[in-house]
Design an enzyme around this catalytic site. Sequence first.
Site, PDB file in Angstrom:
ATOM      1  N   ASN A  93     -10.830  -4.316  31.167  1.00  0.00           N
ATOM      2  CA  ASN A  93      -9.540  -4.836  30.724  1.00  0.00           C
ATOM      3  C   ASN A  93      -8.780  -3.696  30.043  1.00  0.00           C
ATOM      4  O   ASN A  93      -9.316  -3.041  29.143  1.00  0.00           O
ATOM      5  CB  ASN A  93      -9.739  -5.987  29.730  1.00  0.00           C
ATOM      6  CG  ASN A  93     -10.354  -7.211  30.380  1.00  0.00           C
ATOM      7  OD1 ASN A  93     -10.027  -7.548  31.519  1.00  0.00           O
ATOM      8  ND2 ASN A  93     -11.253  -7.886  29.674  1.00  0.00           N
ATOM      9  N   HIS A 118     -14.610   0.045  27.613  1.00  0.00           N
ATOM     10  CA  HIS A 118     -15.911  -0.524  27.973  1.00  0.00           C
ATOM     11  C   HIS A 118     -15.806  -1.204  29.329  1.00  0.00           C
ATOM     12  O   HIS A 118     -14.740  -1.677  29.723  1.00  0.00           O
ATOM     13  CB  HIS A 118     -16.399  -1.532  26.915  1.00  0.00           C
ATOM     14  CG  HIS A 118     -15.376  -2.564  26.560  1.00  0.00           C
ATOM     15  ND1 HIS A 118     -14.323  -2.298  25.716  1.00  0.00           N
ATOM     16  CD2 HIS A 118     -15.228  -3.863  26.939  1.00  0.00           C
ATOM     17  CE1 HIS A 118     -13.571  -3.387  25.591  1.00  0.00           C
ATOM     18  NE2 HIS A 118     -14.099  -4.346  26.331  1.00  0.00           N
TER      19      HIS A 118
HETATM   20  P1  5GP Z   1     -12.390  -6.968  25.822  1.00  0.00           P
HETATM   21  O1  5GP Z   1     -11.806  -8.293  25.441  1.00  0.00           O
HETATM   22  O2  5GP Z   1     -11.857  -5.881  24.924  1.00  0.00           O
HETATM   23  O3  5GP Z   1     -12.287  -6.618  27.280  1.00  0.00           O
HETATM   24  O4  5GP Z   1     -13.950  -7.083  25.563  1.00  0.00           O
HETATM   25  C1  5GP Z   1     -14.493  -7.040  24.284  1.00  0.00           C
HETATM   26  C2  5GP Z   1     -15.754  -7.842  24.324  1.00  0.00           C
HETATM   27  O5  5GP Z   1     -16.498  -7.542  23.154  1.00  0.00           O
HETATM   28  C3  5GP Z   1     -15.525  -9.354  24.343  1.00  0.00           C
HETATM   29  O6  5GP Z   1     -16.061  -9.911  25.527  1.00  0.00           O
HETATM   30  C4  5GP Z   1     -16.233  -9.837  23.085  1.00  0.00           C
HETATM   31  O7  5GP Z   1     -16.917 -11.063  23.278  1.00  0.00           O
HETATM   32  C5  5GP Z   1     -17.186  -8.700  22.772  1.00  0.00           C
HETATM   33  N1  5GP Z   1     -17.508  -8.565  21.370  1.00  0.00           N
HETATM   34  C6  5GP Z   1     -16.643  -8.672  20.327  1.00  0.00           C
HETATM   35  N2  5GP Z   1     -17.292  -8.459  19.161  1.00  0.00           N
HETATM   36  C7  5GP Z   1     -18.588  -8.218  19.488  1.00  0.00           C
HETATM   37  C8  5GP Z   1     -19.740  -7.930  18.691  1.00  0.00           C
HETATM   38  O8  5GP Z   1     -19.718  -7.849  17.457  1.00  0.00           O
HETATM   39  N3  5GP Z   1     -20.916  -7.752  19.353  1.00  0.00           N
HETATM   40  C9  5GP Z   1     -20.986  -7.832  20.738  1.00  0.00           C
HETATM   41  N4  5GP Z   1     -22.192  -7.644  21.281  1.00  0.00           N
HETATM   42  N5  5GP Z   1     -19.909  -8.091  21.503  1.00  0.00           N
HETATM   43  C10 5GP Z   1     -18.721  -8.281  20.889  1.00  0.00           C
END
Ligand code: 5GP
Length: 116
Positions: free
Chosen positions: A89, A102
């Site tokens: 994303n 990521h």
């Molecule tokens: P994005 O929304 O930026 O593409 O993905 C970020 C991801 O990080 C989300 O799917 C969210 O659930 C995950 N995430 C957020 N905080 C944490 C955390 O403290 N630990 C882990 N393992 N994942 C997290």
Amino acid sequence: MSEQSCLFCKIIAKQIPVDFVHQDDRSVVIRDINPQAPTHLLVIPLEHIESLDEASQKEEELLGHLLRVAARVAKGEGLGESGYRSVINTGAGVGQSVFHLHVHVLGGRSMNWPPG
Ligand code: 5GP
Ligand code: ZN
């Protein structure tokens, strides 16, 4: 977002305890805290890059490495046969919530195309 306040930089620095599914000299893999599929992994570069948009030519090799790690951990989770989806994303408008690049690796259920 600065590296000091970045959640994934804190995880990489082990300031927040998380089990690593995989670790190497350029990346770590963790399980998503809010999984959107039976398997939901995050492949994270050690280097703080805010998004794919911020990655430059010098990161080309690193980007390839992240995708190869995604494939390796997906196979390690038994998704080699059934398949898996790798998602990056880029930007809050499409769902980026952590501004440290990521790759999501999702699998273990059927998925629709196009994604929502
Ligand atoms: P994005 O929304 O930026 O593409 O993905 C970020 C991801 O990080 C989300 O799917 C969210 O659930 C995950 N995430 C957020 N905080 C944490 C955390 O403290 N630990 C882990 N393992 N994942 C997290
Ligand atoms: Zn970071």
